[in-house]
Design a protein around this motif. Structure first.
Motif, PDB file in Angstrom:
ATOM      1  N   THR A  76       0.863  -1.169   0.000  1.00 49.14           N
ATOM      2  CA  THR A  76       0.000   0.000   0.000  1.00 49.14           C
ATOM      3  C   THR A  76       0.904   1.225   0.000  1.00 49.14           C
ATOM      4  N   ILE A  77       0.692   2.103  -0.956  1.00 48.58           N
ATOM      5  CA  ILE A  77       1.536   3.289  -1.118  1.00 48.58           C
ATOM      6  C   ILE A  77       0.603   4.476  -1.294  1.00 48.58           C
ATOM      7  N   THR A  78       0.540   5.356  -0.297  1.00 48.23           N
ATOM      8  CA  THR A  78      -0.408   6.450  -0.368  1.00 48.23           C
ATOM      9  C   THR A  78      -0.142   7.332  -1.580  1.00 48.23           C
ATOM     10  N   ASN A  79      -1.221   7.829  -2.175  1.00 49.93           N
ATOM     11  CA  ASN A  79      -1.182   8.671  -3.367  1.00 49.93           C
ATOM     12  C   ASN A  79      -0.542   7.980  -4.567  1.00 49.93           C
ATOM     13  N   GLY A 272       9.013  11.491  -6.279  1.00 52.75           N
ATOM     14  CA  GLY A 272      10.437  11.351  -6.009  1.00 52.75           C
ATOM     15  C   GLY A 272      10.667  10.794  -4.620  1.00 52.75           C
ATOM     16  N   PHE A 273      10.280  11.567  -3.594  1.00 48.72           N
ATOM     17  CA  PHE A 273      10.443  11.170  -2.199  1.00 48.72           C
ATOM     18  C   PHE A 273       9.060  11.166  -1.536  1.00 48.72           C
ATOM     19  N   LEU A 274       8.642  10.022  -1.017  1.00 49.63           N
ATOM     20  CA  LEU A 274       7.349   9.891  -0.341  1.00 49.63           C
ATOM     21  C   LEU A 274       7.570   9.422   1.091  1.00 49.63           C
ATOM     22  N   PHE A 275       6.916  10.107   2.037  1.00 55.65           N
ATOM     23  CA  PHE A 275       7.056   9.772   3.450  1.00 55.65           C
ATOM     24  C   PHE A 275       5.666   9.578   4.058  1.00 55.65           C
ATOM     25  N   GLU A 276       5.470   8.450   4.764  1.00 57.52           N
ATOM     26  CA  GLU A 276       4.211   8.166   5.439  1.00 57.52           C
ATOM     27  C   GLU A 276       4.489   7.871   6.915  1.00 57.52           C
ATOM     28  N   THR A 357      -6.361   4.225   0.114  1.00 56.67           N
ATOM     29  CA  THR A 357      -6.743   2.934   0.672  1.00 56.67           C
ATOM     30  C   THR A 357      -5.510   2.208   1.223  1.00 56.67           C
ATOM     31  N   GLY A 358      -5.693   1.628   2.401  1.00 58.47           N
ATOM     32  CA  GLY A 358      -4.604   0.926   3.060  1.00 58.47           C
ATOM     33  C   GLY A 358      -3.732   1.810   3.927  1.00 58.47           C
ATOM     34  N   PHE A 359      -3.959   3.126   3.914  1.00 60.76           N
ATOM     35  CA  PHE A 359      -3.139   4.049   4.694  1.00 60.76           C
ATOM     36  C   PHE A 359      -3.426   3.879   6.186  1.00 60.76           C
ATOM     37  N   GLU A 360      -2.373   3.917   7.004  1.00 60.79           N
ATOM     38  CA  GLU A 360      -2.529   3.815   8.446  1.00 60.79           C
ATOM     39  C   GLU A 360      -2.843   5.190   9.010  1.00 60.79           C
TER      40      GLU A 360
END
Length: 608
Positions: A76-79, A272-276, A357-360
């Motif tokens: 699951t990878i947001t956006n 490029g850089f994604l942070f969750e 979907t799937g985001f905590e």
């Protein structure tokens, strides 16, 4: 007896010390350069690490990575799009990770997710250049346009691109049997500067048919275009929105103490850089840009940087972001919608946008705000006691205290714990789609000493409980000593140098104040357009000491627009600024705003 006890204690203490040292010692792995696919080389290095602290040091060279031997895992990878991903570098549950590319180039092939850092205590990556051998793009020069017959013609690029014409459809990138469902998201660019075409608008290309002419030109038929492309521009397509965000170059989730430094990204199949849900992040002296001498119109497919429900301190400094197909940075929390009230302490919440979907959203111990329509204001707080995931869309949250009185289906919840302080300093962001900076956090925001040029608003402050469901309102913003050049040159209307405009659902009061406390000072603005500030429902703006000069780069697109448009605002000060240009309509304010509006000691700006 005492001597034996002492020896035993000494030996035991020594063993404990050595064990502790071994736990913390870094497993330094030197990667020797090799030709061909290096995927198994790095997988073996990571999977065979001796401890929880790993350091990879690469011999300088050009490394290739293919999907064949990549790790295959559902993500699951947001956006982005969830699903099975081919992961090259996966770091899961390490205490620390250090990667030094030593100036190496990493060339990726096909659908792969280059880097994932999940549940890591420390992450440091530096001295790497990233690219793809073939971009996930379709591109061509516009050679003719015929709106009367609903077609335009292009000369398609072939060298370095992969596509084919089959059954009157363009199939691309046509790599490893994958192609997009349509040309999809499309935009035009100036061929020389590679800037988005002046007046350019997003298009969704789903041609009725495509014909190949005898000279290799493609004639594309579509009868519902808002705006036909301009002859001489470069047209670029990135595929349908359901599939055109495969993965970011770097995904960091539930991790801490993160540093990315001296990294260049020429292409990526998403951001490029994604942070969750990560904290304390620095991006220093990194570049996202088209490779010099390349004929590509774009660099990466989406945002340069993106932060979803992060906390601690975020710093982006001395970076250059160019050519991407979305924002320079997007910093936000996430609104979830109340789907059911299960009992006096428990609600079922829903992730609304399909790319969330799937985001905590929350974990045990997180504090949240309840936002009850019609007021969009942050209301009562409570602390999460238990989280039960129903599926990728629904989650049950049980709280330590009782739910607020009157909480109902359709109200929204915002995570209070996961919000960062944000600083963006000394960066250049230009020649890309969308906004330079879009940000939503209640903590301190500092944007200073940047060079900015944008297709849409340069800086947008927009929380929204509609469509994207990205929270929330800002409360402490300082924007100073930046240089804005020719911003908002795209064709969309709702943009300015600074746009403050919440987008809330129909259930919410559209007059209640939302964002607060913005200082915009000592900036230089050189732009062709009229709109400098466009604010709605803003409580507290100080606009002072700024220099505004009208340029002749383009003609103003909205010549009847004012420099400042203020709607439902309070305590706005426009002081000690200067303006040089042809605009005579300076300030438009409704009656509510005028009650507390202060305009004084300006040169060339008058209160209408």
């Amino acid at each position: 007896m005492k001597t034996q006890q002492f020896k035993f204690s000494f030996v035991a203490a020594t063993l404990i010390l050595l064990a502790s040292f071994n736990l913390k010692a870094k497993d330094r792995i030197e990667i020797k350069h090799q030709k061909g696919d290096a995927t198994m080389l790095v997988r073996n290095a990571i999977e065979n690490a001796k401890g929880k602290n790993i350091q990879l040091f690469f011999e300088k060279g050009v490394y290739s990575f293919f999907p064949d031997y990549a790790k295959d895992q559902y993500c699951t990878i947001t956006n982005h799009g969830n699903g099975n991903k081919k992961i090259i570098f996966q770091f899961d549950n390490f205490d620390s990770v250090e990667i030094d590319g030593n100036g190496s180039q990493f060339i990726f092939h096909g659908q792969v997710a280059p880097f994932q850092f999940i549940e890591c205590g420390k992450v440091e990556v530096k001295n790497i250049s990233i690219d793809w051998d073939i971009p996930f793009s379709f591109q061509g020069d516009v050679t003719a346009v015929n709106p009367q017959e609903n077609w335009f013609e292009i000369k398609p690029y072939t060298d370095g691109y992969s596509w084919k014409l089959e059954n009157e459809r363009i199939l691309f990138p046509n790599i490893n049997d994958f192609h997009f469902a349509s040309l999809g998201s499309t935009l035009t660019f100036d061929k020389a500067s590679k800037q988005v075409d002046y007046g350019g608008l997003d298009m969704n290309l789903r041609p009725q048919k495509v014909e190949k002419q005898s000279n290799g030109i493609l004639r594309i038929y579509q009868n519902d275009l808002r705006r036909y492309p301009v002859v001489g521009t470069v047209i670029h397509s990135k595929g349908d929105k359901e599939h055109n965000r495969y993965a970011p170059a770097f995904q960091t989730k539930n991790s801490n103490n993160i540093l990315f430094q001296h990294i260049t990204i020429h292409h990526a199949l998403g951001m490029g850089f994604l942070f969750e849900r990560s904290q304390d992040i620095k991006i220093i002296d990194c570049k996202i840009q088209i490779k010099e001498s390349s004929d590509r119109a774009i660099s990466i497919i989406a945002d340069a940087t993106h932060f979803a429900n992060c906390k601690g301190d975020i710093l982006i400094e001395d970076c250059t972001f160019e050519g991407m197909l979305d924002d320079g940075t997007n910093v936000h929390g996430t609104y979830v919608e109340v789907d059911k009230v299960l009992d006096k302490k428990t609600i079922r919440v829903k992730l609304v946008h399909f790319e969330q979907t799937g985001f905590e959203f929350a974990a045990k111990g997180d504090e949240v705000w309840f936002i009850k329509a019609p007021s969009p204001s942050r209301g009562e707080t409570n602390t999460v006691f238990e989280v039960k995931r129903v599926n990728d869309v629904f989650t049950d949250l049980t709280f330590r205290g009782d739910l607020p009185e009157g909480l109902k289906v359709g109200d929204i919840v915002e995570n209070k714990t996961w919000n960062p302080a944000f600083t963006m300093r000394g960066n250049t962001i230009r020649d890309h789609r969308a906004r330079n900076i879009i940000i939503k956090t209640p903590k301190k925001i500092v944007i200073e000493n940047n060079k900015l040029s944008s297709m849409m608003s340069s800086i947008m402050l927009r929380g929204e409980s509609f469509f994207w469901y990205e929270s929330g309102n800002v409360e402490d913003v300082l924007i100073r000593n930046n240089h804005f050049t020719d911003c908002a040159y795209g064709g969309a209307k709702g943009h300015a140098i600074l746009t403050v405009s919440p987008r809330l659902g129909k259930a919410f009061d559209e007059t209640e104040l939302y964002d607060r406390n913005i200082v915009f000072e000592n900036n230089t603005i050189e732009t062709f357009g009229n709109r400098i500030v466009w604010a709605d429902r803003l409580d507290g703006l100080i606009f002072r000491g700024n220099t505004i000069k009208q340029t002749k780069m383009y003609s103003p697109q909205f010549s009847d627009a004012p420099l400042f448009e203020l709607i439902n605002c309070k305590d706005v000060q426009i002081h000690d600024n200067s303006y040089e240009g042809d605009v005579t309509f300076h300030i438009k304010a409704d009656e509510r705003t005028k009650q507390t509006l202060s305009v004084k000691d300006n040169k060339g700006i008058k209160k209408d």
